[in-house]
Design a protein around this motif. Structure first.
Motif, short mmCIF file in Angstrom:
data_model
loop_
_atom_site.label_atom_id
_atom_site.label_comp_id
_atom_site.label_asym_id
_atom_site.label_seq_id
_atom_site.Cartn_x
_atom_site.Cartn_y
_atom_site.Cartn_z
N TRP A 43 0.94 -1.15 0.16
CA TRP A 43 -0.05 -0.05 0.05
C TRP A 43 0.90 1.20 0.18
O TRP A 43 0.59 2.06 -0.83
CB TRP A 43 -0.90 -0.03 1.26
N TYR A 58 0.20 3.65 -2.85
CA TYR A 58 -0.53 4.81 -2.73
C TYR A 58 -0.06 5.64 -1.31
O TYR A 58 -0.43 6.85 -1.47
CB TYR A 58 -1.76 4.24 -2.16
N ILE A 62 -9.62 0.71 5.01
CA ILE A 62 -8.99 1.73 4.05
C ILE A 62 -9.99 2.78 3.88
O ILE A 62 -11.13 2.60 3.92
CB ILE A 62 -8.61 0.68 2.72
N MET A 112 -10.37 -0.81 -5.09
CA MET A 112 -9.54 -0.89 -4.28
C MET A 112 -9.56 -2.30 -3.40
O MET A 112 -8.73 -3.18 -3.11
CB MET A 112 -9.39 0.38 -2.95
N CYS A 155 -11.24 6.05 1.89
CA CYS A 155 -11.15 6.47 0.50
C CYS A 155 -11.86 7.68 0.58
O CYS A 155 -12.95 8.02 0.90
CB CYS A 155 -11.81 5.53 -0.26
N SER A 157 -14.34 3.75 -6.78
CA SER A 157 -12.94 3.60 -6.38
C SER A 157 -12.71 2.76 -5.11
O SER A 157 -11.65 1.91 -5.39
CB SER A 157 -12.32 5.09 -5.84
N ALA A 158 -13.65 2.74 -4.22
CA ALA A 158 -13.50 1.83 -3.39
C ALA A 158 -13.57 0.50 -3.57
O ALA A 158 -13.04 -0.37 -3.09
CB ALA A 158 -14.44 2.23 -1.95
N ASN A 202 -7.82 8.93 -2.92
CA ASN A 202 -6.58 8.25 -2.24
C ASN A 202 -7.00 7.75 -1.41
O ASN A 202 -8.22 7.63 -0.72
CB ASN A 202 -6.03 9.77 -1.97
N PHE A 203 -5.99 6.80 -0.63
CA PHE A 203 -6.36 5.80 0.34
C PHE A 203 -5.64 5.72 1.54
O PHE A 203 -4.35 6.15 1.31
CB PHE A 203 -6.50 4.52 -0.30
#
Length: 403
Positions: free
Chosen positions: A82, A86, A116, A128, A118, A124-125, A104-105
């Motif tokens: 990670w 990221y 996580i 991921m 987000c 996007s989640a 972004n995460f």
């Protein structure tokens, strides 16, 4: 702004830890092979089921004191993955991702549980979540639990390590983060107190019972000393007081509640509380509302072990029964402590045949009491033979027992 949370849970993580991968990960930073062999022996110690030993080819002992640490070391590659992809992005790269809707995460993990954060959209989640799922399978052959791995909006909140985290959106104010203890954690505390104040334990000494309950309350309260829990603590204090009334009433059968209140509900400063004399000292029931709330990010971190720091509420040391938790008979608690000391003294070996499995503490003299001088470590088979031989010696030739 964070909008989505990925609640991660790895399915049967402790059962599927690969021993070779774990030992190789330890060898990266540890050169002492004796220590590596010690960890290997722990992992391959096996388990007993129906008094039969079974080998462990993978996994770490569930509930073992070392298992969370080993899981953190084992899954450190997830943290590195990670961070490389990221977490280590430059500010302009993060801004570019956010403007494009990718988000972004931030990863926060403890053992096999992780979240996580987000600040992108729901898609996007989801992307991921799939990335993490693929990484865990490709590197560790581990699977995400579909039931426990959820994507949650910040306004709905989520549970993590006993905390419920949720974003509040007042109409006349800015959004703020609301953190409380989970309902499951509150219920576990109630169940613990209920077990400790059951009828079966009504004969236990009152000072020791109050000390045992205080240890539980302080532990729970200090764990949640930085969350919004004023109302919760008041409810739990009320519940503990009701359980103390019920326990003391059952302890003094035939005595009414007024008499119990007169004996044990005494003045403590400017209020009344459950308490009693213990020699020259007076023992009072601890109240959760007495724990001061601390900020999440104090400007100056205090030392909880210093006398002038009131952040935590340490319990006064007692010269006896430090490990008794009040959930079992005090007699049994003393016996298990002595038994443990005897096994350690005898190096966890049967003193007759040298076996190291199914060990028990044998009384050399039945009337000698629970003292280490009168106890000897024997395996189950030798213990049964010794007791059988002792019974035969007490009988006369005609089969009748001697007086």
């Amino acid at each position: 702004m964070v909008l989505w949370f990925i609640e991660g849970d790895i399915s049967k993580c402790f059962d599927k830890l690969d021993h070779e991968v774990m030992l190789n990960a330890l060898r990266v930073h540890i050169a002492d092979e004796r220590f590596i062999r010690l960890i290997e022996n722990l992992l391959k110690a096996g388990y007993l089921e129906d008094w039969k030993w079974n080998a462990t080819h993978s996994g770490a002992p569930q509930g073992g004191v070392l298992s969370p640490l080993l899981a953190n070391i084992y899954l450190h590659e997830l943290d590195k993955w990670w961070w490389t992809k990221y977490g280590n992005l430059a500010p302009y790269e993060k801004t570019k991702r956010r403007k494009s809707g990718k988000g972004n995460f931030i990863l926060t993990r403890y053992a096999d549980d992780f979240i996580i954060l987000c600040n992108g959209d729901a898609e996007s989640a989801k992307a991921m979540k799939q990335e993490v799922k693929d990484f865990l399978w490709d590197v560790f052959y581990l699977e995400l639990s579909e039931e426990k791995t959820r994507i949650t909006h910040a306004n709905d909140g989520f549970d993590f390590l006993g905390f419920h985290i949720q974003r509040e959106n007042p109409k006349d104010n800015k959004p703020w983060l609301f953190i409380t203890a989970t309902s499951q954690s509150e219920q576990r505390l109630r169940d613990k107190i209920k077990k400790m104040t059951g009828r079966a334990m009504s004969w236990e000494p009152v000072p020791e019972k109050i000390r045992a309950i205080n240890r539980v309350l302080r532990g729970w309260g200090n764990y949640y000393d930085s969350v919004s829990s004023t109302f919760t603590r008041q409810k739990l204090d009320w519940y503990v007081h009701q359980r103390m009334m019920k326990w003391l009433t059952s302890r003094h059968k035939g005595v009414g509640k007024r008499a119990v209140l007169k004996m044990y509900y005494i003045r403590q400063g400017n209020r009344h509380n459950w308490g009693c004399k213990d020699g020259k000292d007076t023992v009072y029931l601890f109240m959760l509302r007495d724990i001061s709330k601390v900020s999440y990010r104090p400007k100056k971190l205090g030392n909880p072990y210093l006398a002038d720091d009131n952040t935590h509420q340490p319990e006064a040391e007692t010269p006896y029964m430090e490990t008794w938790d009040g959930t079992t008979s005090r007699h049994k608690a003393v016996w298990w402590e002595i038994r443990k000391a005897v096994l350690e003294r005898d190096s966890y070996k049967c003193q007759q045949c040298g076996a190291m499995e199914n060990l028990e503490a044998h009384h050399l003299k039945p009337s000698g009491g629970m003292v280490m001088e009168n106890l000897q470590t024997l395996c189950l088979e030798c213990h049964q033979k010794t007791e059988s031989y002792g019974r035969k010696r007490k009988q006369t030739p005609d089969g009748k027992k001697t007086q």
